[in-house]
Design an enzyme around this catalytic site. Structure first.
Site, PDB file in Angstrom:
ATOM      1  N   TYR A  61       0.853  -1.189   0.000  1.00 42.01           N
ATOM      2  CA  TYR A  61       0.000   0.000   0.000  1.00 42.01           C
ATOM      3  C   TYR A  61       0.888   1.237   0.000  1.00 42.01           C
ATOM      4  CZ  TYR A  61      -4.983  -0.018  -0.115  1.00 42.01           C
ATOM      5  OH  TYR A  61      -6.270  -0.036  -0.564  1.00 42.01           O
ATOM      6  N   GLU A  63      -0.340   4.762  -0.743  1.00 42.86           N
ATOM      7  CA  GLU A  63      -1.102   5.998  -1.014  1.00 42.86           C
ATOM      8  C   GLU A  63      -0.193   7.203  -0.822  1.00 42.86           C
ATOM      9  OE1 GLU A  63      -4.519   6.080   1.505  1.00 42.86           O
ATOM     10  OE2 GLU A  63      -5.713   4.839   0.160  1.00 42.86           O
ATOM     11  N   ASP A 207      -4.815  13.749 -25.475  1.00 40.42           N
ATOM     12  CA  ASP A 207      -4.962  12.353 -25.053  1.00 40.42           C
ATOM     13  C   ASP A 207      -4.301  11.503 -26.136  1.00 40.42           C
ATOM     14  OD1 ASP A 207      -5.672   9.770 -24.537  1.00 40.42           O
ATOM     15  OD2 ASP A 207      -7.830  10.140 -24.395  1.00 40.42           O
ATOM     16  N   THR A 233      -1.937   5.966 -22.333  1.00 36.68           N
ATOM     17  CA  THR A 233      -1.934   4.612 -21.786  1.00 36.68           C
ATOM     18  C   THR A 233      -0.538   4.052 -22.001  1.00 36.68           C
ATOM     19  OG1 THR A 233      -2.568   3.608 -23.886  1.00 36.68           O
ATOM     20  CG2 THR A 233      -4.364   4.177 -22.392  1.00 36.68           C
ATOM     21  N   LYS A 236      -0.536   0.353 -25.071  1.00 32.60           N
ATOM     22  CA  LYS A 236      -0.806   0.281 -26.515  1.00 32.60           C
ATOM     23  C   LYS A 236       0.535   0.228 -27.256  1.00 32.60           C
ATOM     24  CE  LYS A 236      -5.407   2.143 -25.768  1.00 32.60           C
ATOM     25  NZ  LYS A 236      -6.396   3.203 -25.993  1.00 32.60           N
ATOM     26  N   ARG A 242      -0.628  -2.744 -18.673  1.00 28.98           N
ATOM     27  CA  ARG A 242      -1.915  -2.054 -18.780  1.00 28.98           C
ATOM     28  C   ARG A 242      -1.959  -0.941 -17.743  1.00 28.98           C
ATOM     29  NH1 ARG A 242      -6.070  -2.811 -21.591  1.00 28.98           N
ATOM     30  NH2 ARG A 242      -4.931  -4.552 -22.488  1.00 28.98           N
TER      31      ARG A 242
HETATM   32  C1  LIG Z   1      -7.475   3.559 -25.210  1.00 22.38           C
HETATM   33  C2  LIG Z   1      -7.843   4.959 -25.004  1.00 22.38           C
HETATM   34  C3  LIG Z   1      -8.217   5.454 -23.742  1.00 22.38           C
HETATM   35  C4  LIG Z   1      -8.553   4.585 -22.561  1.00 22.38           C
HETATM   36  O1  LIG Z   1      -7.651   3.716 -22.089  1.00 22.38           O
HETATM   37  P1  LIG Z   1      -8.108   2.605 -21.051  1.00 22.38           P
HETATM   38  O2  LIG Z   1      -6.806   2.175 -20.458  1.00 22.38           O
HETATM   39  O3  LIG Z   1      -8.816   1.555 -21.818  1.00 22.38           O
HETATM   40  O4  LIG Z   1      -8.990   3.229 -20.029  1.00 22.38           O
HETATM   41  C5  LIG Z   1      -8.437   6.818 -23.607  1.00 22.38           C
HETATM   42  N1  LIG Z   1      -8.314   7.639 -24.644  1.00 22.38           N
HETATM   43  C6  LIG Z   1      -7.994   7.204 -25.869  1.00 22.38           C
HETATM   44  C7  LIG Z   1      -7.885   8.181 -26.990  1.00 22.38           C
HETATM   45  C8  LIG Z   1      -7.756   5.847 -26.099  1.00 22.38           C
HETATM   46  O5  LIG Z   1      -7.469   5.427 -27.327  1.00 22.38           O
END
Ligand SMILES: *Cc1c(COP(=O)(O)O)cnc(C)c1O
Length: 421
Positions: A61, A63, A207, A233, A236, A242
């Site tokens: 933990y 936090e 994003d 993320t 990807k 993840r």
């Molecule tokens: C994949 C993605 C997310 C979300 O990612 P998660 O880990 O699945 O919550 C957010 N924004 C964009 C543009 C994405 O392609």
């Protein structure tokens, strides 16, 4: 079996204690080894990343933040988070990094929480044009809690309409402009978005969940110099565990940190934070730059092969790791194509295309991406064949068996988790 147990450090033990669950892990490995993975948002992490994920750091933990925790005994895990932060800042040339978001969606939730109040106006890309659920969809918190204005792509070019973005920004005076997408195959002009944000006094958030890996390897221009906040993320194209992360300017550092914890999250997943550090370290190596360049070359080869076979690539092609394919001329829906490909051993997803006449459950398109197959060692020659096989599977459902055989031959040479990389 003769293959390394990449599912975890003590797989033999798991098999003995819980054979039922162990079999799930084996079957999943068989599934990815037995088919072609073209889902643009997936990748195969390195064994080193898996080792960090399967570690005792999951028990701790922690936090708070390194040196400022709400629990004792954090001095060791602090080192993992400091490494992850240092590497992220160096890799992306960012002033500040928060590596605790559990996912991309959590990172976006935290970024909005840092910059907006409920009811505030934000401008973001429409979901049916390539945006993400967290960019203001009505079924997501973002669409429920904020007043969302959406921009899209032009009907003729299928590219972001920057004039429309500017007009909407001037008209609605959003507090936040969000750029970035989930199924947009082209480069985004972050400088243009910065200009518009400055003109209306809005924050700019990028994003870059999808293309962050390409940015890490220097294959496409980075959003970091332009955006106040960059969310992404790690699982990807970046090929890490993840999870999510946030980069921001020094000015916003405290706001972002407080938004992640304690506002939207509790204790961080320290094994995942450690695995993020491993992935950032891997992404700094020249081999990774090489990898992401190949990802793009492969995506282009795949898109060209598919268009050569009579499919239509939305926007005419790709600059990134993914292509969006319009199937209307073939008289096949995205859902049918997804099913037919699955029957032939090809995993991909149906996807709405801009101005899609079909609902999201059917769609007129598919999305294909090359992060996985490139990690497996495939090159443009193989991707050309993959394009032929995808088209064959979509056009002639009866040929599934034959396509499966040819894919098995490809995978015999390019199996995931077969060799070190
Ligand atoms: C994949 C993605 C997310 C979300 O990612 P998660 O880990 O699945 O919550 C957010 N924004 C964009 C543009 C994405 O392609």
């Amino acid at each position: 079996m003769g293959t390394p147990p990449y599912y975890g450090p003590d797989f033999g033990l798991l098999q003995k204690q819980d054979p039922e669950l162990a079999q799930v892990l084996l079957d999943e490995l068989d599934r990815v080894r037995g088919g072609l993975q073209l889902i643009a948002s997936e990748n195969f992490t390195s064994p080193a990343v898996l080792a960090a994920l399967g570690s005792t750091l999951t028990n701790k933990y922690a936090e708070g933040y390194p040196g400022r925790r709400y629990y004792g005994g954090c001095e060791v895990v602090d080192r993992a988070e400091r490494l992850a932060i240092q590497r992220a800042k160096k890799l992306f040339n960012a002033e500040h990094a928060n590596v605790q978001p559990h996912s991309g969606a959590s990172a976006n939730l935290a970024a909005y929480a840092a910059l907006l109040q409920p009811g505030d106006t934000m401008l973001a890309m429409a979901l049916p044009h390539g945006g993400h659920l967290t960019h203001g969809s009505k079924v997501n918190f973002s669409g429920r809690w904020f007043d969302v204005v959406s921009y899209g792509v032009r009907r003729d070019t299928e590219l972001i309409d920057y004039d429309e973005v500017r007009d909407l920004a001037l008209r609605h005076q959003p507090k936040l402009i969000v750029c970035g997408a989930t199924s947009y195959p082209r480069l985004i002009d972050y400088g243009a978005f910065r200009g518009i944000a400055d003109e209306v006094g809005a924050w700019l958030m990028a994003d870059v969940a999808h293309p962050i890996g390409l940015m890490a390897g220097g294959a496409i221009p980075s959003a970091v110099p332009y955006a106040d906040v960059v969310t992404f993320t790690t699982h990807k194209a970046l090929r890490g565990p993840r999870g999510g992360a946030i980069l921001c300017t020094e000015e916003l550092a405290k706001k972002i940190d407080r938004a992640v914890f304690p506002f939207v999250q509790g204790g961080p997943l320290m094994h995942v934070v450690a695995a993020k550090a491993v992935a950032f370290g891997e992404a700094m190596r020249p081999e990774f730059a090489d990898y992401v360049n190949k990802v793009i070359v492969n995506a282009r080869a795949l898109a060209e092969s598919l268009t050569g076979e009579g499919m239509r690539a939305v926007s005419g092609g790709t600059d990134t790791h993914l292509a969006l394919i319009d199937l209307r001329d073939m008289g096949v829906s995205g859902a049918e194509a997804e099913q037919r490909c699955a029957a032939a051993g090809i995993t991909l997803n149906r996807n709405v295309i801009p101005y899609d006449p079909e609902p999201a459950s059917i769609t007129s398109g598919i999305r294909v991406g090359t992060p996985c197959v490139t990690t497996q060692g495939m090159g443009p020659q193989e991707l050309k064949e993959v394009g032929t096989l995808v088209t064959r599977a979509v056009r002639h459902p009866g040929s599934a068996g034959e396509v499966r055989e040819r894919i098995a031959a490809l995978l015999a040479i390019h199996r995931p988790y077969l060799s070190e990389y």
